[in-house]
Scaffold this active site. Structure first.
Site, PDB file in Angstrom:
ATOM      1  CG  ASP A 128      -1.998   1.058   1.116  1.00  0.00           C
ATOM      2  OD1 ASP A 128      -3.137   0.695   0.797  1.00  0.00           O
ATOM      3  OD2 ASP A 128      -1.693   2.261   1.313  1.00  0.00           O
ATOM      4  CE1 TYR A 160       0.776   1.653  -9.367  1.00  0.00           C
ATOM      5  CE2 TYR A 160       0.161   3.170 -11.121  1.00  0.00           C
ATOM      6  CZ  TYR A 160       0.743   1.993 -10.709  1.00  0.00           C
ATOM      7  OH  TYR A 160       1.302   1.158 -11.645  1.00  0.00           O
ATOM      8  CE1 TYR A 216      -5.287   0.225 -10.394  1.00  0.00           C
ATOM      9  CE2 TYR A 216      -2.915   0.474 -10.585  1.00  0.00           C
ATOM     10  CZ  TYR A 216      -4.032  -0.331 -10.450  1.00  0.00           C
ATOM     11  OH  TYR A 216      -3.882  -1.696 -10.361  1.00  0.00           O
TER      12      TYR A 216
HETATM   13  C1  LIG Z   1       7.112  -1.864  -6.300  1.00  0.00           C
HETATM   14  C2  LIG Z   1       5.679  -1.852  -6.664  1.00  0.00           C
HETATM   15  C3  LIG Z   1       5.276  -2.259  -7.934  1.00  0.00           C
HETATM   16  C4  LIG Z   1       3.932  -2.265  -8.302  1.00  0.00           C
HETATM   17  N1  LIG Z   1       3.593  -2.657  -9.557  1.00  0.00           N
HETATM   18  C5  LIG Z   1       2.298  -2.656  -9.914  1.00  0.00           C
HETATM   19  C6  LIG Z   1       1.903  -3.074 -11.216  1.00  0.00           C
HETATM   20  O1  LIG Z   1       2.722  -3.455 -12.051  1.00  0.00           O
HETATM   21  N2  LIG Z   1       0.590  -3.035 -11.530  1.00  0.00           N
HETATM   22  C7  LIG Z   1      -0.355  -2.629 -10.631  1.00  0.00           C
HETATM   23  O2  LIG Z   1      -1.536  -2.648 -10.980  1.00  0.00           O
HETATM   24  N3  LIG Z   1      -0.020  -2.223  -9.400  1.00  0.00           N
HETATM   25  C8  LIG Z   1       1.284  -2.233  -9.019  1.00  0.00           C
HETATM   26  N4  LIG Z   1       1.618  -1.817  -7.768  1.00  0.00           N
HETATM   27  C9  LIG Z   1       0.576  -1.345  -6.847  1.00  0.00           C
HETATM   28  C10 LIG Z   1      -0.066  -2.509  -6.106  1.00  0.00           C
HETATM   29  O3  LIG Z   1      -0.997  -3.143  -6.962  1.00  0.00           O
HETATM   30  C11 LIG Z   1      -0.820  -2.005  -4.873  1.00  0.00           C
HETATM   31  O4  LIG Z   1       0.079  -1.376  -4.001  1.00  0.00           O
HETATM   32  C12 LIG Z   1      -1.555  -3.122  -4.164  1.00  0.00           C
HETATM   33  O5  LIG Z   1      -2.621  -2.586  -3.421  1.00  0.00           O
HETATM   34  C13 LIG Z   1      -0.638  -3.916  -3.269  1.00  0.00           C
HETATM   35  O6  LIG Z   1      -1.271  -5.028  -2.714  1.00  0.00           O
HETATM   36  P1  LIG Z   1      -0.592  -5.712  -1.439  1.00  0.00           P
HETATM   37  O7  LIG Z   1      -1.450  -6.848  -1.031  1.00  0.00           O
HETATM   38  O8  LIG Z   1       0.833  -5.961  -1.708  1.00  0.00           O
HETATM   39  O9  LIG Z   1      -0.639  -4.509  -0.391  1.00  0.00           O
HETATM   40  P2  LIG Z   1      -1.277  -4.320   1.049  1.00  0.00           P
HETATM   41  O10 LIG Z   1      -0.589  -3.113   1.584  1.00  0.00           O
HETATM   42  O11 LIG Z   1      -1.225  -5.560   1.834  1.00  0.00           O
HETATM   43  O12 LIG Z   1      -2.779  -3.980   0.733  1.00  0.00           O
HETATM   44  C14 LIG Z   1      -3.187  -2.872  -0.047  1.00  0.00           C
HETATM   45  C15 LIG Z   1      -4.627  -2.504   0.307  1.00  0.00           C
HETATM   46  O13 LIG Z   1      -5.488  -3.625   0.108  1.00  0.00           O
HETATM   47  C16 LIG Z   1      -6.070  -4.045   1.358  1.00  0.00           C
HETATM   48  N5  LIG Z   1      -6.004  -5.503   1.404  1.00  0.00           N
HETATM   49  C17 LIG Z   1      -4.890  -6.264   1.295  1.00  0.00           C
HETATM   50  N6  LIG Z   1      -5.203  -7.554   1.355  1.00  0.00           N
HETATM   51  C18 LIG Z   1      -6.538  -7.630   1.529  1.00  0.00           C
HETATM   52  C19 LIG Z   1      -7.438  -8.714   1.685  1.00  0.00           C
HETATM   53  N7  LIG Z   1      -7.009  -9.980   1.664  1.00  0.00           N
HETATM   54  N8  LIG Z   1      -8.743  -8.450   1.880  1.00  0.00           N
HETATM   55  C20 LIG Z   1      -9.175  -7.169   1.905  1.00  0.00           C
HETATM   56  N9  LIG Z   1      -8.373  -6.102   1.751  1.00  0.00           N
HETATM   57  C21 LIG Z   1      -7.057  -6.328   1.568  1.00  0.00           C
HETATM   58  C22 LIG Z   1      -5.205  -3.424   2.422  1.00  0.00           C
HETATM   59  O14 LIG Z   1      -5.914  -3.261   3.636  1.00  0.00           O
HETATM   60  C23 LIG Z   1      -4.809  -2.121   1.773  1.00  0.00           C
HETATM   61  O15 LIG Z   1      -5.862  -1.192   1.880  1.00  0.00           O
HETATM   62  C24 LIG Z   1       2.965  -1.831  -7.373  1.00  0.00           C
HETATM   63  C25 LIG Z   1       3.350  -1.426  -6.101  1.00  0.00           C
HETATM   64  C26 LIG Z   1       4.695  -1.426  -5.742  1.00  0.00           C
HETATM   65  C27 LIG Z   1       5.080  -0.964  -4.364  1.00  0.00           C
END
Ligand SMILES: Cc1cc2nc3c(=O)[nH]c(=O)nc-3n(C[C@H](O)[C@H](O)[C@H](O)COP(=O)(O)OP(=O)(O)OC[C@H]3O[C@@H](n4cnc5c(N)ncnc54)[C@H](O)[C@@H]3O)c2cc1C
Ligand SMILES: *[C@@H]1O[C@H](CO)[C@@H](O)[C@H](O)[C@H]1NC(C)=O
Ligand SMILES: *[C@@H]1O[C@H](CO)[C@@H](O)[C@H](O)[C@H]1NC(C)=O
Ligand SMILES: *[C@@H]1O[C@H](CO)[C@@H](O)[C@H](O)[C@H]1NC(C)=O
Ligand SMILES: *[C@@H]1O[C@H](CO)[C@@H](O)[C@H](O)[C@H]1NC(C)=O
Ligand SMILES: *[C@@H]1O[C@H](CO)[C@@H](O)[C@H](O)[C@H]1NC(C)=O
Length: 545
Positions: free
Chosen positions: A114, A476, A473
């Protein structure tokens, strides 16, 4: 993994929403939570294995392992009272019911990417439900489908697919450590989305634990909630345990190339041409443009802007050569710039690994990132040369910045704006992600400088990007959007809501009001309740702020 395999959880005791009294000692409600959790567990040991209090040695390492933006490692930021690391779904059910009973807010964390740290930082007493142990993946090649638990990363998922088939893949993000829990629930795009759509366009079922601790599959949750979690963000609606997705067929050979142009090498003209064709290419071609500033050492003392054009083509090199020669010869692509490889090698390539590295690198969850701040935009009309000139001036002011321009079109044009909450479809030529990053050792005053530069850049770009709303988005996430005196009213939420979701915001609010009328699942940018409905919910939020 069928629903019937989940361990049953007794819902005999339904708790009333007791109001947390601010005089309670943290240790008391931590103890209360732990007692409540144990009383709901089949195995009396599970609270020891599953719940980490601050006095446990692994508390810090588990907390930090999934903080992917070191900006939020700062020790002065509020930390969770407890971290719950479920091994079974009934642990999630117990965590929801017990945090409700003892008025602890929850933050749900999958991969921890996040952008604003909302999955692990909160200003009110809270627990993290960290899904790191729930990451099994089961792939059914015959059915061309897979069940993926939320704690899995996209890297683990791509790896699992590649182990079973050389001609299947899945259209999601490029960074292997991103968690499917957050990523899929916010949309999810990557290098093959012009052909296959977003991750959410390929989801066919899901298991969610709702505010009452019930496990719901697609049939039980109904099409409204199923729609909402496919791009509306999971954290407003419940805990998503797992997703069932349709795999896509990829060709056995794909081609990548990568060509950089500095301003002196004519980057401006090449980028201008790119803007007119990137979304119109054959949907097998993904050709994005990444802008940055070249380091002085590489350029005999003078900084210059570099635009790097990187492509993935779902097919052979000869075919993409023809395509580029016919449509984009300004790029100067040569046959020897092209590298043929398998789809999974292209995954390594876009993750900056050597394409001959063992696929196991995709399983490494420990990659550390630098502190960063990001924002996003959508471009509907090519930016004129004068606009680009101003952009170059801003770019050279900040040494570590990146602008990633992602071309839309293709399959994205065929899907209506309201099919999923993710609304950025036909009409978007490309999306922009602005990134600025810095060394995590820099103090907060230095960090502020970088963030202020980002805000100036964003202000500058207003003239050239989508309007009414200026779209963004969700994945992001940007807490600057719609900020106005820490106002938590519905009108305030609507500002960022329309940017992320356009007209789908309205439907998300309706779904939220039905499935979580007490606004239990909330954070700084969670979907609000309908205003009529919401008064109570908002007061409750504001009391803590
Ligand atoms: C280095 C990097 C590269 C990226 N590349 C891309 C890309 O190529 N394409 C793209 O579309 N995005 C990309 N992203 C963005 C990414 O999709 C988002 O940051 C995404 O929300 C991350 O999910 P997470 O589970 O890792 O994060 P978390 O921080 O765990 O969760 C993000 C959000 O979703 C909620 N959440 C997580 N898991 C659950 C669950 N099981 N049930 C309900 N809610 C939940 C969390 O509470 C929080 O609000 C990138 C991010 C980074 C840092
Ligand atoms: C650790 O913290 C928890 C929660 O505050 C508390 O219940 C428990 O008694 C503590 N254990 C020890 C050994 O101090
Ligand atoms: C609880 O943990 C102890 C020590 O690890 C173990 O010996 C015991 O069998 C466990 N009990 C259950 C019910 O799993
Ligand atoms: C660097 O910039 C200076 C001032 O604009 C210019 O005089 C010099 O020629 C440049 N050097 C190179 C290698 O381009
Ligand atoms: C990642 O970190 C964890 C915990 O520190 C460690 O156990 C694991 O071996 C590391 N994995 C890799 C691939 O470095
Ligand atoms: C951490 O936060 C404090 C208080 O806001 C601030 O003074 C400090 O500079 C921050 N540290 C870093 C490394 O950002």
């Amino acid at each position: 993994m069928a629903i019937s395999n989940f361990q049953p959880f007794l819902l005999l005791v339904l708790f009333s929403f007791s109001v947390w009294s601010s005089t309670a000692n943290p240790v008391d409600y931590e103890r209360n939570f732990i007692q409540c959790f144990s009383s709901h567990s089949v195995n009396s040991n599970s609270s020891v294995e599953v719940i980490l209090a601050k006095n446990r040695s692994s508390y810090q390492s588990v907390l930090q392992a999934s903080i992917k933006n070191p900006r939020f490692l700062n020790t002065s930021l509020p930390k969770p009272n407890l971290i719950v690391t479920p091994s079974y779904v009934y642990h999630i059910q117990a965590a929801i019911l017990c945090s409700k009973k003892h008025s602890l807010q929850i933050r749900i964390r999958s991969g921890g990417h996040d952008y604003e740290g909302l999955s692990y930082v909160s200003n009110v007493p809270f627990i993290i439900i960290d899904l790191v142990k729930l990451r099994s993946i089961s792939i059914d090649i015959k059915d061309e489908s897979a069940w993926v638990e939320s704690g899995a990363t996209v890297g683990e998922f791509y790896y699992a697919i590649a182990k079973k088939s050389k001609i299947h893949g899945f259209p999601a993000g490029s960074c292997p450590t991103v968690g499917v829990g957050g990523h899929f629930s916010g949309g999810g795009f990557g290098t093959i989305f012009r052909r296959y759509g977003l991750a959410v366009d390929n989801i066919i079922d899901a298991h969610v634990v709702n505010v009452n601790g019930q496990i719901l599959n697609r049939y039980l949750m109904g099409e409204d909630l199923f729609w909402a979690i496919k791009g509306g963000g999971g954290s407003s609606f419940g805990v998503i345990v797992s997703w069932k997705v349709k795999l896509v067929r990829v060709p056995p050979i794909v081609t990548v190339f990568d060509i950089s142009k500095t301003l002196e090498q004519g980057a401006t003209k090449v980028f201008q041409k790119w803007q007119t064709i990137a979304d119109k290419f054959d949907q097998n071609l993904f050709l994005h443009a990444v802008m940055g500033v070249s380091s002085p050492s590489k350029n005999s003392g003078n900084k210059t802007v570099v635009v790097e054009f990187t492509a993935l083509f779902l097919g052979a090199a000869d075919n993409v050569m023809t395509l580029i020669q016919n449509n984009f010869k300004e790029l100067g692509l040569q046959r020897n710039n092209c590298r043929e490889m398998s789809w999974i090698q292209s995954v390594l390539y876009f993750a900056s690994y050597n394409i001959n590295a063992p696929l196991e690198v995709l399983l490494d969850r420990n990659q550390t990132l630098q502190s960063f701040k990001a924002k996003s935009d959508y471009v509907k009309v090519p930016i004129p040369e004068t606009g680009l000139e101003g952009l170059w001036k801003l770019l050279v002011e900040e040494k570590s910045s990146l602008l990633i321009m992602t071309p839309y079109g293709g399959k994205m044009n065929e899907i209506s704006e309201s099919k999923t909450p993710f609304p950025h479809r036909r009409g978007s030529i490309y999306g922009i992600q602005y990134l600025v990053y810095w060394d995590s050792n820099e103090d907060s005053r230095e960090a502020e400088k970088h963030i202020n530069w980002m805000r100036r850049l964003y202000a500058y770009m207003e003239a050239y990007v989508s309007k009414s709303p200026r779209a963004a988005y969700l994945n992001y996430r940007d807490l600057d959007l719609g900020v106005n005196n820490a106002d938590t009213s519905f009108a305030q939420a609507k500002i960022w809501g329309l940017k992320y979701f356009k007209h789908n915001f309205k439907r998300l609010v309706k779904v939220k009001s039905v499935v979580d009328p007490g606004n239990f699942f909330r954070n700084e940018q969670s979907i609000p309740l309908l205003p009529s409905h919401g008064r109570k919910g908002y007061k409750h939020v504001r009391r803590h702020e």
